[in-house]
Each structure stands twice: as structure tokens, then as C-alpha cells.
Design a protein around this motif. Structure first.
Motif, mmCIF file in Angstrom:
data_model
loop_
_atom_site.group_PDB
_atom_site.id
_atom_site.type_symbol
_atom_site.label_atom_id
_atom_site.label_comp_id
_atom_site.label_asym_id
_atom_site.label_seq_id
_atom_site.Cartn_x
_atom_site.Cartn_y
_atom_site.Cartn_z
ATOM 1 N N THR A 28 0.955 -1.148 -0.289
ATOM 2 C CA THR A 28 0.024 0.420 -0.105
ATOM 3 C C THR A 28 0.855 0.991 -0.341
ATOM 4 O O THR A 28 2.182 1.245 -0.077
ATOM 5 C CB THR A 28 -0.814 0.095 1.308
ATOM 6 O OG1 THR A 28 -1.706 0.997 0.769
ATOM 7 C CG2 THR A 28 -0.292 0.127 2.310
ATOM 8 N N SER A 39 -3.992 1.199 -3.271
ATOM 9 C CA SER A 39 -3.686 -0.093 -3.256
ATOM 10 C C SER A 39 -1.941 -0.657 -4.128
ATOM 11 O O SER A 39 -2.534 0.079 -4.934
ATOM 12 C CB SER A 39 -4.936 -1.219 -3.554
ATOM 13 O OG SER A 39 -4.627 -2.648 -3.711
ATOM 14 N N GLN A 46 -7.445 -5.054 -1.789
ATOM 15 C CA GLN A 46 -7.298 -3.856 -1.740
ATOM 16 C C GLN A 46 -7.590 -3.454 -0.032
ATOM 17 O O GLN A 46 -8.305 -3.724 0.472
ATOM 18 C CB GLN A 46 -7.983 -2.800 -2.389
ATOM 19 C CG GLN A 46 -8.323 -2.728 -3.664
ATOM 20 C CD GLN A 46 -9.746 -1.877 -3.749
ATOM 21 O OE1 GLN A 46 -9.265 -1.361 -3.514
ATOM 22 N NE2 GLN A 46 -10.931 -2.830 -4.840
ATOM 23 N N GLN A 82 -6.217 -1.320 2.198
ATOM 24 C CA GLN A 82 -6.661 -0.297 2.471
ATOM 25 C C GLN A 82 -7.782 -0.470 3.032
ATOM 26 O O GLN A 82 -8.395 0.251 4.054
ATOM 27 C CB GLN A 82 -6.653 1.083 2.089
ATOM 28 C CG GLN A 82 -6.784 1.506 0.481
ATOM 29 C CD GLN A 82 -7.248 0.310 -0.599
ATOM 30 O OE1 GLN A 82 -6.806 -0.687 -0.930
ATOM 31 N NE2 GLN A 82 -7.876 0.889 -1.658
ATOM 32 N N ASN A 83 -8.908 -0.806 2.546
ATOM 33 C CA ASN A 83 -10.391 -1.323 2.753
ATOM 34 C C ASN A 83 -10.719 -2.443 2.715
ATOM 35 O O ASN A 83 -12.068 -2.751 3.227
ATOM 36 C CB ASN A 83 -10.671 -0.131 1.854
ATOM 37 C CG ASN A 83 -10.721 -1.069 0.978
ATOM 38 O OD1 ASN A 83 -10.889 -1.673 0.134
ATOM 39 N ND2 ASN A 83 -11.394 0.099 -0.733
ATOM 40 N N GLY A 84 -9.569 -3.429 2.486
ATOM 41 C CA GLY A 84 -10.409 -4.940 2.416
ATOM 42 C C GLY A 84 -11.064 -5.597 1.194
ATOM 43 O O GLY A 84 -11.029 -6.841 1.571
ATOM 44 N N ALA A 85 -11.502 -4.917 0.493
ATOM 45 C CA ALA A 85 -12.165 -5.098 -0.790
ATOM 46 C C ALA A 85 -11.124 -6.363 -1.776
ATOM 47 O O ALA A 85 -10.611 -6.301 -1.894
ATOM 48 C CB ALA A 85 -12.507 -3.754 -1.571
#
Length: 357
Positions: free
Chosen positions: A53, A72, A103, A105-108
């Protein structure tokens, strides 16, 4: 084993699925063992990936304001995967790989909302003295070739060459993704550094050739020299009949020990409309120590077409410093400059971290 099968048979369907999922993850976790405890002694399964990241102030030339964000990937898009092989005898192995972008940074999951679950690779095939033959969703070899001839590798955030050819927000000239669906890919054995890859994406449209992607790729890696030559055809559908774009890439890198120099040329031509592009790239990597590297790259793309909106000139450059904390972890700082004709300059500043596993 038979007792376990009887127990599984008595479980509700949902519980069976969940149990199988846990077993699959357990099997994949045996990354460092030479014998697969979930199958035959001739099989191996590995779990692997990369988490990265970056934090920065990002501004393209064609955006009005900069954006401060946590992104990301950065130098490499974050992903995880499971791969395996089984010895079939006679020097032939069955192989597979399932890889997914994500990703941190947000877990997506995926690079964006449109990505499938196994977005990076999802293939099965065979490997032996004849080379490698695989089927499924697979990385575009043109993108792989680009990563070999620029100092920022496969970065879709900081590599000027990749940005100007594959990233839509930077006016990417090459139609299609860095990963192709429904493909058959054959890679020759390495012969004194020489290799070749042919990839074809089946259209899957009844009574029509459909979206049939095709690519031919040559490479050489030996004695400090890396050279690539690629050509691909991508078909696409628009308001009218099926269109097609042809893209070509030639590039090289040479390691002089005190510095590695990079250079590449790319061209696209759309046979359906009178549009095309030429991209030129140059870069270098200087090792100050085994753990410290200065990276610099510039790319220039001239787009041509019948209207003023299809004619443009873009210059993008990146300067970075990469420090290896260990064999698997590094940190970096990068500045990027971007200038699109008829737009003001864009400046990006970022710092990031990568960790492989």
C-alpha cells in the motif's frame, strides 16, 4: 479416510461446503512442505502473495485538484494465490493457479468492483519438456513484457510506460485489460535465454468469431540483457460491427552492474477508425547498495485521430527511491510528473511499503 467420508456424508450441505473450504485453506497453507498432506506424495500446493500500500498526494494533468489518499498496491498490485502441481510421470506435470487481487486499505476484493474473485489468474494445464500449456483467465503477455523493460516493473500507479498504455485514466492506448479471459496459452521451453509465448482468447459467440484476442510474444534474458518483442490483436464491440486494434511492443534492458538502462517503443492502430498512437519510454535503475535503488523513467505518447479530441501529447515521468528492509519487505518514496497537452502539470508524491509471502 473412510471414516472421515462417512462423517462428511452425515453433515448438512452448507456445513459440508464450509468444511471443504477449511480443508482447502489448510491444504493451501502447506506452502513450505515438499509433500502435500491433502493428496498424493507427488503433489504440491502453495499459498503465496504480496501485500502493498502507499500514501500520497495524487494529481494527474487532467484533474483539477490533487487527492490525498491511501492506495492499493503501488509498485505492485496486492494479490494472493494458490498454485499446485502433480507429477503425471514421463516428465509431465499437471499445474494450476488461482490468484486474486485485493485492496489492503479497505479489505475489498479485486482491483475494483468489476473484477471477478480470481481476478489475477485462474488457469489449469500441463508443464513438461515441451513447455507449458494452460487454459483459463491469464495475464496478458504484453503487460508482462512491459514490466521487464521499465524500472518500475508492473506498477499501474507509478510506471509511465504502463500508465500510458494500460491505465484508462491516463488515456491508456492499448485496448483491453492486463488479464485476458477464456484463453489458451502456450509457452516454449527456455533455450539459451530465448522464449516464446502464443495466447488466444476464444470468442464464445455463436456463429461469430466474437471477441477473439490473439498475441505473439518473443523474449530473451541472458548475460545481463533482456529484450522483448510483442504483437497482439484485440477485438471489441461498439455501437457498430466488431472492431479490432493491433498493438506492438519492442523493448530492452541491459544491466551494466553500476546502472541498468531501459528503453521501449509501443504502437497501436485501430483498423475500424483512423486512430493510433506511438509511445516511447526510457529509464534507469542505479543500485547504491544491495538494498538501495534509485529508479527513474519517462514516457511520451502521441495519439492521432481525425478530430482535435483524438489528438494529444502526454509526457509522464517518475523518480523513486526503493530500500529493501529484507528479502521480502521494502519501502519506497516516489515523485511523478504528468503533462497532457492543453492541461496544466500534475504532480504526485507518495511513500509506500511492500511485503511478499
Amino acid at each position: 479416510m473412510k471414516k472421515a467420508q462417512r462423517v462428511m456424508a452425515r453433515l448438512p450441505a452448507r456445513r459440508v461446503v464450509g468444511t471443504l473450504g477449511v480443508m482447502a485453506i489448510f491444504c493451501a497453507g502447506l506452502a513450505m512442505t515438499s509433500v502435500d498432506a491433502c493428496g498424493d506424495s507427488g503433489s504440491q500446493v502453495q499459498l503465496y502473495g504480496l501485500v502493498g500500500t502507499y500514501v500520497g498526494s495524487v494529481k494527474r494533468s487532467d484533474t483539477p485538484q490533487s487527492t490525498v489518499l491511501m492506495g492499493s498496491g503501488g509498485l505492485t498490485t496486492s494479490f494472493w494465490g494458490i498454485r499446485g502441481n502433480e507429477d503425471l510421470g514421463g516428465g509431465v506435470s499437471a499445474i494450476f493457479a488461482l490468484e486474486s487481487f485485493f485492496q489492503p486499505q479497505n479489505g475489498a476484493q479485486g482491483r475494483n468492483a468489476t473484477d471477478p474473485f480470481w481476478s489475477r489468474n485462474a488457469y489449469v494445464g500441463f508443464m513438461g519438456d515441451f513447455g507449458q500449456l494452460t487454459f483459463g483467465r491469464q495475464r496478458n503477455p504484453t503487460y508482462t513484457a512491459e514490466s521487464l523493460v521499465n524500472p518500475f516493473g508492473s506498477s499501474t500507479v507509478f510506471s509511465p510506460l504502463v500508465l500510458q498504455t494500460f491505465v484508462t485514466t491516463y488515456g491508456g492506448t492499448i485496448i483491453g485489460d492486463t488479464v485476458w479471459n477464456n484463453t489458451a496459452k502456450y509457452t516454449t521451453p527456455n533455450f539459451k535465454g530465448f522464449g516464446a509465448t502464443v495466447i488466444y482468447g476464444l470468442g464464445g459467440v455463436a456463429g461469430s468469431p466474437g471477441i477473439g484476442n490473439l498475441g505473439f510474444h518473443l523474449s530473451y534474458q541472458n548475460h545481463g540483457l533482456t529484450a522483448v518483442l510483442s504483437g497482439q490483436r484485440v477485438r471489441y464491440t461498439a455501437a457498430g460491427p466488431v472492431g479490432a486494434q493491433y498493438a506492438y511492443l519492442a523493448g530492452a534492458a541491459y544491466d551494466f552492474k553500476v546502472v541498468t538502462l531501459y528503453g521501449a517503443w509501443a504502437m497501436t492502430s485501430d483498423v475500424s477508425t483512423p486512430t493510433g498512437s506511438h509511445t516511447y519510454e526510457a529509464g534507469l535503475s542505479i543500485p547504491f547498495s544491495p538494498a538501495d535503488f534509485l529508479l527513474a523513467e519517462w514516457a511520451r505518447t502521441q495519439r492521432s485521430g481525425p478530430t482535435p479530441t483524438t489528438n494529444s501529447l502526454r509526457n509522464t515521468a517518475s523518480l523513486g527511491y526503493d530500500h529493501l528492509l529484507s528479502k521480502r519487505t521494502d519501502i519506497y518514496a516516489i515523485y511523478s510528473y504528468d503533462k497532457l497537452s492543453a492541461h496544466p502539470t500534475g504532480n504526485t508524491f507518495a511513500v509506500g511499503v511492500r511485503h511478499t509471502f
